[in-house]
Design a protein around this motif. Structure first.
Motif, PDB file in Angstrom:
ATOM      1  N   TYR A  18       2.092  -2.447  -6.855  1.00  0.00           N
ATOM      2  CA  TYR A  18       0.870  -1.072  -6.853  1.00  0.00           C
ATOM      3  C   TYR A  18       1.246  -0.202  -7.956  1.00  0.00           C
ATOM      4  O   TYR A  18       1.034   0.924  -8.107  1.00  0.00           O
ATOM      5  CB  TYR A  18       1.005  -0.453  -4.994  1.00  0.00           C
ATOM      6  CG  TYR A  18      -0.140  -1.592  -4.144  1.00  0.00           C
ATOM      7  CD1 TYR A  18      -1.464  -0.975  -5.434  1.00  0.00           C
ATOM      8  CD2 TYR A  18       0.149  -2.179  -3.338  1.00  0.00           C
ATOM      9  CE1 TYR A  18      -2.722  -2.189  -4.044  1.00  0.00           C
ATOM     10  CE2 TYR A  18      -0.933  -2.787  -3.378  1.00  0.00           C
ATOM     11  CZ  TYR A  18      -2.424  -2.505  -3.225  1.00  0.00           C
ATOM     12  OH  TYR A  18      -3.423  -3.520  -1.939  1.00  0.00           O
ATOM     13  N   ILE A  19       2.977   0.360  -7.217  1.00  0.00           N
ATOM     14  CA  ILE A  19       3.462   0.961  -8.071  1.00  0.00           C
ATOM     15  C   ILE A  19       3.792   1.503  -9.562  1.00  0.00           C
ATOM     16  O   ILE A  19       3.715  -0.120 -10.440  1.00  0.00           O
ATOM     17  CB  ILE A  19       4.820   1.433  -7.960  1.00  0.00           C
ATOM     18  CG1 ILE A  19       5.657   0.942  -6.208  1.00  0.00           C
ATOM     19  CG2 ILE A  19       5.810   2.712  -7.992  1.00  0.00           C
ATOM     20  CD1 ILE A  19       5.067   1.963  -5.247  1.00  0.00           C
TER      21      ILE A  19
ATOM     22  N   TYR B  75      -2.126   2.282   4.019  1.00  0.00           N
ATOM     23  CA  TYR B  75      -1.855   2.202   3.305  1.00  0.00           C
ATOM     24  C   TYR B  75      -0.906   3.573   2.657  1.00  0.00           C
ATOM     25  O   TYR B  75      -1.449   4.826   3.435  1.00  0.00           O
ATOM     26  CB  TYR B  75      -2.408   2.271   2.137  1.00  0.00           C
ATOM     27  CG  TYR B  75      -3.324   0.858   1.586  1.00  0.00           C
ATOM     28  CD1 TYR B  75      -2.636  -0.010   0.772  1.00  0.00           C
ATOM     29  CD2 TYR B  75      -4.232   0.554   1.880  1.00  0.00           C
ATOM     30  CE1 TYR B  75      -2.673  -1.658   0.654  1.00  0.00           C
ATOM     31  CE2 TYR B  75      -4.877  -0.029   1.791  1.00  0.00           C
ATOM     32  CZ  TYR B  75      -4.163  -1.318   0.922  1.00  0.00           C
ATOM     33  OH  TYR B  75      -4.534  -3.187   0.925  1.00  0.00           O
ATOM     34  N   SER B  77       1.432   6.542   0.856  1.00  0.00           N
ATOM     35  CA  SER B  77       1.460   6.947  -0.751  1.00  0.00           C
ATOM     36  C   SER B  77       2.787   8.473  -0.114  1.00  0.00           C
ATOM     37  O   SER B  77       2.221   9.037   0.259  1.00  0.00           O
ATOM     38  CB  SER B  77       0.371   7.524  -1.059  1.00  0.00           C
ATOM     39  OG  SER B  77       0.731   8.710  -2.569  1.00  0.00           O
ATOM     40  N   ILE B  78       3.729   8.379  -1.477  1.00  0.00           N
ATOM     41  CA  ILE B  78       4.980   9.166  -0.950  1.00  0.00           C
ATOM     42  C   ILE B  78       4.779   9.926  -1.643  1.00  0.00           C
ATOM     43  O   ILE B  78       5.548   9.795  -3.591  1.00  0.00           O
ATOM     44  CB  ILE B  78       6.187   8.501  -0.014  1.00  0.00           C
ATOM     45  CG1 ILE B  78       6.259   7.353   0.885  1.00  0.00           C
ATOM     46  CG2 ILE B  78       7.357   9.933  -0.131  1.00  0.00           C
ATOM     47  CD1 ILE B  78       7.268   6.740   0.979  1.00  0.00           C
ATOM     48  N   LYS B  99       9.989   1.887   4.000  1.00  0.00           N
ATOM     49  CA  LYS B  99       9.026   0.183   4.267  1.00  0.00           C
ATOM     50  C   LYS B  99       9.049  -0.263   6.010  1.00  0.00           C
ATOM     51  O   LYS B  99       8.320  -0.974   6.225  1.00  0.00           O
ATOM     52  CB  LYS B  99       9.317  -0.607   4.063  1.00  0.00           C
ATOM     53  CG  LYS B  99       9.151  -1.967   3.159  1.00  0.00           C
ATOM     54  CD  LYS B  99       9.641  -2.848   2.520  1.00  0.00           C
ATOM     55  CE  LYS B  99       8.659  -3.979   1.762  1.00  0.00           C
ATOM     56  NZ  LYS B  99       8.983  -4.966   1.055  1.00  0.00           N
ATOM     57  N   GLU B 106       1.130  -1.046   4.004  1.00  0.00           N
ATOM     58  CA  GLU B 106       1.881  -0.988   2.384  1.00  0.00           C
ATOM     59  C   GLU B 106       2.210   0.891   1.610  1.00  0.00           C
ATOM     60  O   GLU B 106       1.390   1.502   1.778  1.00  0.00           O
ATOM     61  CB  GLU B 106       0.547  -2.036   1.494  1.00  0.00           C
ATOM     62  CG  GLU B 106       2.072  -3.038   0.606  1.00  0.00           C
ATOM     63  CD  GLU B 106       1.262  -3.779  -0.238  1.00  0.00           C
ATOM     64  OE1 GLU B 106       1.748  -4.358  -0.794  1.00  0.00           O
ATOM     65  OE2 GLU B 106      -0.407  -4.079   0.482  1.00  0.00           O
ATOM     66  N   ILE B 107       3.168   0.728   1.670  1.00  0.00           N
ATOM     67  CA  ILE B 107       3.431   2.300   0.289  1.00  0.00           C
ATOM     68  C   ILE B 107       2.951   1.618  -0.721  1.00  0.00           C
ATOM     69  O   ILE B 107       3.561   0.482  -1.311  1.00  0.00           O
ATOM     70  CB  ILE B 107       4.977   2.410   0.497  1.00  0.00           C
ATOM     71  CG1 ILE B 107       5.327   3.080   1.829  1.00  0.00           C
ATOM     72  CG2 ILE B 107       5.085   3.641  -0.535  1.00  0.00           C
ATOM     73  CD1 ILE B 107       7.120   3.147   2.401  1.00  0.00           C
ATOM     74  N   VAL B 108       1.908   2.128  -1.509  1.00  0.00           N
ATOM     75  CA  VAL B 108       1.486   1.657  -2.535  1.00  0.00           C
ATOM     76  C   VAL B 108       2.028   2.750  -3.557  1.00  0.00           C
ATOM     77  O   VAL B 108       0.892   2.929  -4.508  1.00  0.00           O
ATOM     78  CB  VAL B 108      -0.240   1.581  -2.473  1.00  0.00           C
ATOM     79  CG1 VAL B 108      -0.269   0.716  -1.539  1.00  0.00           C
ATOM     80  CG2 VAL B 108      -0.885   2.985  -2.213  1.00  0.00           C
ATOM     81  N   GLY B 109       1.753   4.272  -4.069  1.00  0.00           N
ATOM     82  CA  GLY B 109       2.354   4.939  -4.661  1.00  0.00           C
ATOM     83  C   GLY B 109       2.448   6.265  -4.138  1.00  0.00           C
ATOM     84  O   GLY B 109       3.750   5.935  -3.522  1.00  0.00           O
TER      85      GLY B 109
END
Lengths: 306, 306
Positions: A18-19, B75, B77-78, B99, B106-109
């Motif tokens: 995704y990143i 999801y 975002s960070i 994580k 899920e970490i996506v952006g």
């Protein structure tokens, strides 16, 4: 460009596909998500920006990210961390600005905490329903390159705010450039039309880090050559008078214009096309310049970062 | 409680019905959204937390917000703003911790920028599909009050980290309490079961600002009286030995337990029930205490804020 190194570490650590784009496209939920952090004295200063303008711009830069994806901006969440001295007036003005920038999108939540300096993090959510979503990996040979927004104005405005004296500008011109920096406008109409008219996949990015960075990033991620005609790049008449005109247009950041590589340019300004090869070629009429993504990063750093 | 005053200004300025719950429920998109800001030296300190632990906790507190809504965490975002001295190792460890805490989400952006101090803002998105979503306005007379998580451990752990000497604790007990503060666990299972078993509407909150705050907020927002039996509140054996045991259980924050007012308590610990009236009544067996939301805020401030 330490940030870009960190991003590659994050990609490896998370092992995530995704990143990379301005927005993450979450297909199963039919949404795109974007988040931007703004730190006092790094991204804005109370010396020249009002609470209204800080709220406005914090939201608008996120609306711009959603526009870059081709999605429809729908919801915003605002995380705000504030020093002790901040009062009710600041909050009221900040949120008035934020609401104006949100337009048809709605601010639905967030967080409010203490901190030593002002810190803003905005998350924007866009609806991907019935929309074609862009990726910077989607540029393909034969596509036209189109651009929206005046490139270089925001960078010139920031220089004026930081004490640069452009003596050949009128007061009105100075105001126009400063306003471009403090109160940018995301390209909602361009975004919507490009995604609607595109027949196949397309690439789109906002020019938050400058036009050259956006074009070089698309070229790099798509493994193509992007060739643009410098004289076609939309810009304000005012900055033509400035000694750093060319650098402002190419590397001046925070205009929040959009560039796209697309099979159908609709009625928009075509500034170049996608060819086979690699990198960014800029034609000036009588000469040309060839830039890799590394060159662009170096120039961006040289001209506009401390 | 300046933050609560600011939130009411924000509500008025935005004229929005969304602001208030831990998550915003965006029905048209079938999602809930939550965002939390964490500032260095306000919410964590490098003196006692490792980069891994900071990444872990930043994500877990947002997972907890999604759990409070009854949605499924999907999801993250960070947004990360970092001082110049931060190196690749910090980033790697932070994201490993993030994580781990994300679990199936899920970490996506996100975003990565500069700042004078470390600043983290995490946005979590949960799926509301096939889920019943809670609201703190949903408590109704006759419902049971249920709780999950050990209340008071995190507050005791923070006191230990801040230099308090609880001499009657064993080393193992101290570690247990410190670990509760640095590495909390969101109540995924409780959240999922409560939303599945609820026959009608239900209220749920996490105990990020303490158990009493969560119960009093639900009571206030739902215009009901919540009566709880103090001796039923789940807590670690270790803190029973401490002089501030009662305050830790009621006002110790950051346990990230959950409390719910629901018609079907499933197999969970019933600590009280919802009655007609207003406020929070705590029974200690031989005596009781009555608290309005203002009392709780005052006590929270007195015991645990500077």
């Amino acid at each position: 460009m330490k940030e870009k190194d960190f991003i590659s570490i994050i990609k490896t650590t998370l092992n995530s596909g995704y990143i990379g784009d301005d927005c993450a496209y979450l297909k199963d939920l039919g949404i795109v998500v974007s988040q931007d952090n703004l730190a006092e004295d790094v991204h804005f200063s109370l010396k020249y920006a009002s609470p209204y303008q800080i709220g406005y711009k914090s939201v608008m830069v996120n609306i711009s990210d959603i526009c870059a994806s081709g999605a429809e901006p729908k919801y915003l969440s605002i995380g705000l961390s504030l020093p002790e001295y901040i009062d009710a007036d600041f909050i009221r003005e900040f949120y008035k600005g934020a609401k104006t920038a949100a337009g048809k999108a709605e601010i639905v939540g967030g967080d409010i905490t203490g901190a030593d300096k002002i810190f803003v993090s905005v998350t924007a959510i866009g609806s991907a329903n019935d929309r074609k979503i862009s990726s910077r990996r989607n540029a393909a040979v034969g596509q036209k390159v189109v651009a929206a927004g005046n490139h270089g104005s925001s960078g010139a405005g920031l220089k004026l705010l930081s004490g640069m004296e452009y003596n050949n500008l009128t007061g009105e011109e100075k105001n126009e450039l400063i306003n471009a920096h403090l109160m940018p406008l995301a390209q909602l109409e361009f975004s919507n039309t490009i995604q609607k008219c595109a027949r196949g996949k397309y690439a789109m990015m906002d020019t938050s880090d400058g036009l050259a960075d956006a074009l070089a990033s698309i070229a790099f991620e798509s493994s193509v050559l992007i060739e643009v005609n410098f004289n076609k790049i939309p810009h304000s008449k005012a900055i033509e008078k400035l000694p750093d005109f060319k650098d402002l247009v190419l590397y001046g950041a925070e205009d929040y214009g959009l560039v796209a590589a697309v099979d159908n340019p609709a009625d928009f300004t075509v500034i170049g096309e996608v060819k086979s090869g690699a990198g960014l070629k800029i034609n000036y009429g009588d000469c040309f310049e060839f830039l890799t993504i590394k060159d662009v990063e170096k120039n961006l750093f040289k001209h506009f970062k401390e």
